[in-house]
Design a protein around this motif. Structure first.
Motif, PDB file in Angstrom:
ATOM      1  N   TYR A 321      30.856  29.167  49.273  1.00  0.00           N
ATOM      2  CA  TYR A 321      32.212  28.771  48.917  1.00  0.00           C
ATOM      3  C   TYR A 321      33.222  29.868  49.247  1.00  0.00           C
ATOM      4  CZ  TYR A 321      29.232  25.786  46.122  1.00  0.00           C
ATOM      5  OH  TYR A 321      28.246  24.926  45.726  1.00  0.00           O
ATOM      6  N   ALA A 322      34.419  29.422  49.679  1.00  0.00           N
ATOM      7  CA  ALA A 322      35.575  30.320  49.683  1.00  0.00           C
ATOM      8  C   ALA A 322      36.400  29.936  48.461  1.00  0.00           C
ATOM      9  CB  ALA A 322      36.389  30.122  50.960  1.00  0.00           C
ATOM     10  N   PHE A 323      36.745  30.924  47.653  1.00  0.00           N
ATOM     11  CA  PHE A 323      37.517  30.681  46.425  1.00  0.00           C
ATOM     12  C   PHE A 323      38.840  31.394  46.638  1.00  0.00           C
ATOM     13  CE2 PHE A 323      37.778  30.944  41.587  1.00  0.00           C
ATOM     14  CZ  PHE A 323      37.739  29.568  41.411  1.00  0.00           C
ATOM     15  N   PHE A 324      39.944  30.654  46.639  1.00  0.00           N
ATOM     16  CA  PHE A 324      41.210  31.264  47.049  1.00  0.00           C
ATOM     17  C   PHE A 324      42.402  30.732  46.260  1.00  0.00           C
ATOM     18  CE2 PHE A 324      43.102  27.823  49.640  1.00  0.00           C
ATOM     19  CZ  PHE A 324      42.020  26.958  49.724  1.00  0.00           C
ATOM     20  N   GLN A 325      43.468  31.518  46.340  1.00  0.00           N
ATOM     21  CA  GLN A 325      44.738  31.194  45.678  1.00  0.00           C
ATOM     22  C   GLN A 325      45.795  30.968  46.747  1.00  0.00           C
ATOM     23  OE1 GLN A 325      45.348  35.010  43.769  1.00  0.00           O
ATOM     24  NE2 GLN A 325      45.940  33.987  41.883  1.00  0.00           N
ATOM     25  N   ILE A 326      46.778  30.127  46.406  1.00  0.00           N
ATOM     26  CA  ILE A 326      47.939  30.008  47.286  1.00  0.00           C
ATOM     27  C   ILE A 326      49.171  30.353  46.447  1.00  0.00           C
ATOM     28  CG2 ILE A 326      49.210  28.538  48.890  1.00  0.00           C
ATOM     29  CD1 ILE A 326      46.861  26.552  48.780  1.00  0.00           C
ATOM     30  N   ALA A 327      49.938  31.334  46.919  1.00  0.00           N
ATOM     31  CA  ALA A 327      51.109  31.776  46.143  1.00  0.00           C
ATOM     32  C   ALA A 327      52.021  30.576  45.867  1.00  0.00           C
ATOM     33  CB  ALA A 327      51.870  32.836  46.944  1.00  0.00           C
ATOM     34  N   GLY A 328      52.450  30.478  44.605  1.00  0.00           N
ATOM     35  CA  GLY A 328      53.404  29.423  44.242  1.00  0.00           C
ATOM     36  C   GLY A 328      52.732  28.117  43.847  1.00  0.00           C
ATOM     37  N   HIS A 329      51.409  28.026  44.027  1.00  0.00           N
ATOM     38  CA  HIS A 329      50.709  26.785  43.650  1.00  0.00           C
ATOM     39  C   HIS A 329      49.770  27.117  42.504  1.00  0.00           C
ATOM     40  CE1 HIS A 329      52.206  24.346  47.016  1.00  0.00           C
ATOM     41  NE2 HIS A 329      52.293  25.528  47.614  1.00  0.00           N
ATOM     42  N   THR A 330      50.283  26.999  41.297  1.00  0.00           N
ATOM     43  CA  THR A 330      49.560  27.526  40.143  1.00  0.00           C
ATOM     44  C   THR A 330      48.754  26.460  39.391  1.00  0.00           C
ATOM     45  OG1 THR A 330      51.590  27.226  38.905  1.00  0.00           O
ATOM     46  CG2 THR A 330      51.139  29.461  39.725  1.00  0.00           C
ATOM     47  N   ASP A 331      49.028  25.191  39.663  1.00  0.00           N
ATOM     48  CA  ASP A 331      48.278  24.126  38.986  1.00  0.00           C
ATOM     49  C   ASP A 331      47.213  23.606  39.958  1.00  0.00           C
ATOM     50  OD1 ASP A 331      47.299  21.723  37.991  1.00  0.00           O
ATOM     51  OD2 ASP A 331      49.194  21.192  37.024  1.00  0.00           O
ATOM     52  N   ALA A 332      45.978  24.075  39.778  1.00  0.00           N
ATOM     53  CA  ALA A 332      44.930  23.810  40.781  1.00  0.00           C
ATOM     54  C   ALA A 332      44.607  22.318  40.899  1.00  0.00           C
ATOM     55  CB  ALA A 332      43.668  24.594  40.422  1.00  0.00           C
ATOM     56  N   LEU A 333      44.557  21.621  39.755  1.00  0.00           N
ATOM     57  CA  LEU A 333      44.199  20.196  39.810  1.00  0.00           C
ATOM     58  C   LEU A 333      45.271  19.418  40.571  1.00  0.00           C
ATOM     59  CD1 LEU A 333      42.142  18.077  38.937  1.00  0.00           C
ATOM     60  CD2 LEU A 333      43.369  17.847  36.774  1.00  0.00           C
ATOM     61  N   LEU A 334      46.530  19.746  40.255  1.00  0.00           N
ATOM     62  CA  LEU A 334      47.648  19.078  40.942  1.00  0.00           C
ATOM     63  C   LEU A 334      47.617  19.383  42.440  1.00  0.00           C
ATOM     64  CD1 LEU A 334      50.331  17.473  40.616  1.00  0.00           C
ATOM     65  CD2 LEU A 334      51.482  19.688  40.421  1.00  0.00           C
ATOM     66  N   THR A 335      47.414  20.657  42.776  1.00  0.00           N
ATOM     67  CA  THR A 335      47.382  21.048  44.195  1.00  0.00           C
ATOM     68  C   THR A 335      46.246  20.335  44.908  1.00  0.00           C
ATOM     69  OG1 THR A 335      48.164  23.228  43.532  1.00  0.00           O
ATOM     70  CG2 THR A 335      47.326  23.023  45.775  1.00  0.00           C
ATOM     71  N   ALA A 336      45.056  20.300  44.273  1.00  0.00           N
ATOM     72  CA  ALA A 336      43.901  19.656  44.918  1.00  0.00           C
ATOM     73  C   ALA A 336      44.161  18.163  45.125  1.00  0.00           C
ATOM     74  CB  ALA A 336      42.648  19.883  44.073  1.00  0.00           C
ATOM     75  N   LYS A 337      44.793  17.519  44.133  1.00  0.00           N
ATOM     76  CA  LYS A 337      45.077  16.080  44.277  1.00  0.00           C
ATOM     77  C   LYS A 337      46.102  15.839  45.367  1.00  0.00           C
ATOM     78  CE  LYS A 337      43.949  14.290  39.720  1.00  0.00           C
ATOM     79  NZ  LYS A 337      44.474  13.844  38.425  1.00  0.00           N
ATOM     80  N   ARG A 338      47.138  16.697  45.406  1.00  0.00           N
ATOM     81  CA  ARG A 338      48.160  16.533  46.441  1.00  0.00           C
ATOM     82  C   ARG A 338      47.557  16.768  47.827  1.00  0.00           C
ATOM     83  NH1 ARG A 338      53.392  19.780  45.815  1.00  0.00           N
ATOM     84  NH2 ARG A 338      53.843  18.493  47.633  1.00  0.00           N
ATOM     85  N   PRO A 355      38.931  28.264  32.518  1.00  0.00           N
ATOM     86  CA  PRO A 355      40.398  28.386  32.514  1.00  0.00           C
ATOM     87  C   PRO A 355      40.890  29.466  33.470  1.00  0.00           C
ATOM     88  CG  PRO A 355      39.530  28.327  30.282  1.00  0.00           C
ATOM     89  CD  PRO A 355      38.341  28.382  31.185  1.00  0.00           C
ATOM     90  N   GLU A 356      40.121  30.549  33.634  1.00  0.00           N
ATOM     91  CA  GLU A 356      40.606  31.623  34.506  1.00  0.00           C
ATOM     92  C   GLU A 356      40.548  31.243  35.984  1.00  0.00           C
ATOM     93  OE1 GLU A 356      38.135  31.859  32.322  1.00  0.00           O
ATOM     94  OE2 GLU A 356      36.357  32.812  33.200  1.00  0.00           O
ATOM     95  N   GLY A 357      39.955  30.083  36.282  1.00  0.00           N
ATOM     96  CA  GLY A 357      39.972  29.578  37.661  1.00  0.00           C
ATOM     97  C   GLY A 357      41.249  28.813  37.970  1.00  0.00           C
ATOM     98  N   GLN A 358      42.107  28.659  36.946  1.00  0.00           N
ATOM     99  CA  GLN A 358      43.378  27.953  37.156  1.00  0.00           C
ATOM    100  C   GLN A 358      44.154  28.629  38.282  1.00  0.00           C
ATOM    101  OE1 GLN A 358      45.195  25.488  37.534  1.00  0.00           O
ATOM    102  NE2 GLN A 358      45.708  24.903  35.436  1.00  0.00           N
ATOM    103  N   GLY A 359      44.686  27.819  39.187  1.00  0.00           N
ATOM    104  CA  GLY A 359      45.458  28.379  40.298  1.00  0.00           C
ATOM    105  C   GLY A 359      44.592  28.687  41.507  1.00  0.00           C
ATOM    106  N   TRP A 360      43.270  28.526  41.384  1.00  0.00           N
ATOM    107  CA  TRP A 360      42.365  28.804  42.501  1.00  0.00           C
ATOM    108  C   TRP A 360      41.777  27.505  43.026  1.00  0.00           C
ATOM    109  CZ3 TRP A 360      40.950  33.924  44.140  1.00  0.00           C
ATOM    110  CH2 TRP A 360      41.598  34.930  43.415  1.00  0.00           C
ATOM    111  N   LEU A 361      41.369  27.533  44.278  1.00  0.00           N
ATOM    112  CA  LEU A 361      40.754  26.355  44.888  1.00  0.00           C
ATOM    113  C   LEU A 361      39.415  26.773  45.494  1.00  0.00           C
ATOM    114  CD1 LEU A 361      43.963  25.118  46.684  1.00  0.00           C
ATOM    115  CD2 LEU A 361      42.823  23.896  44.829  1.00  0.00           C
ATOM    116  N   ARG A 362      38.434  25.848  45.435  1.00  0.00           N
ATOM    117  CA  ARG A 362      37.124  26.151  46.016  1.00  0.00           C
ATOM    118  C   ARG A 362      36.891  25.280  47.243  1.00  0.00           C
ATOM    119  NH1 ARG A 362      31.472  24.160  43.576  1.00  0.00           N
ATOM    120  NH2 ARG A 362      32.220  22.327  44.708  1.00  0.00           N
ATOM    121  N   TRP A 363      36.494  25.937  48.306  1.00  0.00           N
ATOM    122  CA  TRP A 363      36.247  25.250  49.578  1.00  0.00           C
ATOM    123  C   TRP A 363      34.785  25.485  49.939  1.00  0.00           C
ATOM    124  CZ3 TRP A 363      40.538  24.906  53.755  1.00  0.00           C
ATOM    125  CH2 TRP A 363      40.056  24.297  54.895  1.00  0.00           C
TER     126      TRP A 363
END
Ligand SMILES: Cc1ncc(COP(=O)(O)O)c(C=O)c1O
Length: 387
Positions: A321-338, A355-363
């Motif tokens: 997995y790559a686990f990453f953040q995107i600046a300005g996209h802090t709600d991970a569930l919302l970002t993943a759905k969008r 909870p500490e994974g909030q704001g991160w995405l897993r690829w």
């Protein structure tokens, strides 16, 4: 209905995947599996076994031949392991549940290092245990680190079990040998069981171990130590759908686990056990190629992601997995759905893992075709440019 069952959360990864259901053209990187089919010789072995009429129950602990094959395989990678210490399970997840059922009473305290695959926190909860989570923390470069002192302080004589998953899903964080030694020495003092989820042990990209594997508790624990290590055919043999894994446990515990297997699954299907035994015997033809390809996938994806403005990602030492953040996209569930609905890109939200994974995405980068990863990054860039 038990309250604890009612309060189990639905998977946030499924929530994102469901949002993409029926959408043609979504590139799915949300689940933890390769898109590559199991090697043919393994499939042929299962077919031959079925044709030979292997349609009956086996011993609860598994076919002797497969238990021996696992013991040989683990002994080659680690230290000599007696077959009597091995039990075969219906995948790694079943092995982990059996360990929890064997060791946990309601009210027991369990310490878990997070973020982690949600099953590892749900299973002790199902047993009625109380969880204390010790969080890994990301450094400025996006690599996740353990605060060893904090972990050791959290594990006390009241702690029945410590759950560790390394290489870790989702962060790729991997325990070092020195950390494992300190943890094992500490748990010997407190009398705490270590449940080591090592299903990603072969998916390791460091060059610092003699066997190419991630450091394992099986390298350092004695047969009497309170350590249960869980392994699986899923990731290093491309066998996720087969549902076969194992536990390596201290001498004397197997008989107890065998009783529980009777009440859970009774045994793993015999034709699957036979295929698994032949896969283990020929691991050198399979696993090194899988790991070499995954290394390419990891490097290709992480290099490209690092060139996307606003993305913070590190190349993980292990896992898929790559686990990453995107600046300005802090709600991970919302970002993943969008991303699913607006970019046809399927990723898992980091807060599915803690909870500490909030704001991160897993690829999940286990992709047969590297061009799929390129296309995924292109979609991500296009979507970000449009924001
Ligand atoms: C950390 C971890 N442990 C265990 C498993 C269990 O895998 P399986 O049940 O397919 O062996 C998984 C699967 O994704 C995982 O990510």
């Amino acid at each position: 209905m038990r309250n604890v069952i009612e309060s189990l959360e639905e998977s946030k990864i499924r929530e994102v995947a469901n949002a993409g259901l029926g959408r043609d053209g979504v590139l799915p990187f949300w689940f933890g599996e390769s898109d590559e089919v199991t090697p043919e010789f393994i499939r042929q072995e299962a077919i031959a076994s079925l044709l030979a009429g292997d349609t009956f129950y086996s011993h609860n602990l598994g076919l002797p031949a497969l238990r021996e094959a696992v013991a040989r395989y683990a002994s080659r990678l680690h230290q000599p392991i007696d077959t009597a210490r091995v039990a075969i399970s219906a995948g790694g997840v079943n092995a982990l549940m059996l360990a929890c059922q064997t060791l946990l009473d309601a009210g027991d305290e369990v310490v878990v290092v997070t973020p982690v695959w949600p099953n590892l926190t749900a299973q002790p909860r199902i047993m009625g245990a109380t969880l204390r989570c010790v969080s890994l923390r990301p450094d400025a470069q996006g690599a996740w680190r353990l605060d060893l002192d904090q972990l050791l302080q959290s594990v006390t004589p009241q702690t029945r079990m410590l759950v560790l998953n390394a290489p870790n899903n989702p962060t790729g964080w991997t325990l070092t040998r020195a950390e494992q030694e300190a943890i094992l020495a500490h748990c010997r003092r407190t009398g705490t069981w270590i449940l080591a989820d090592e299903v990603y042990e072969r998916l390791y990209y460091g060059h610092d171990t003699p066997n190419g594997c991630a450091p394992s508790f099986l390298d350092i624990a004695s047969p009497q130590d309170r350590v249960i290590a869980v392994g699986s055919m899923s990731k290093s043999f491309l066998m996720t759908g087969w549902r076969v894994g194992w536990l390596v446990m201290p001498e004397g515990l197997s008989q107890q686990v065998g009783k529980l297997i009777e009440y859970n699954t009774s045994c793993s299907p015999v034709f699957i056990q036979k295929a698994a035994a032949s896969a283990l015997a020929r691991t050198q033809e399979v696993t090194p190629q899988i790991v070499a390809h995954l290394r390419q996938c990891r490097d290709r994806l992480v290099n490209q992601l690092q060139s996307v403005p606003g993305v913070n990602v590190a190349a993980a030492p292990g896992g898929m997995y790559a686990f990453f953040q995107i600046a300005g996209h802090t709600d991970a569930l919302l970002t993943a759905k969008r991303l699913v609905l607006e970019a046809d890109l399927g990723l898992a939200p980091g807060n599915a893992f803690a909870p500490e994974g909030q704001g991160w995405l897993r690829w999940c980068f286990a992709s047969r075709d590297l061009a799929r990863l390129d296309e995924g990054v292109r979609r991500l860039k296009t979507w970000l440019d449009a924001q």
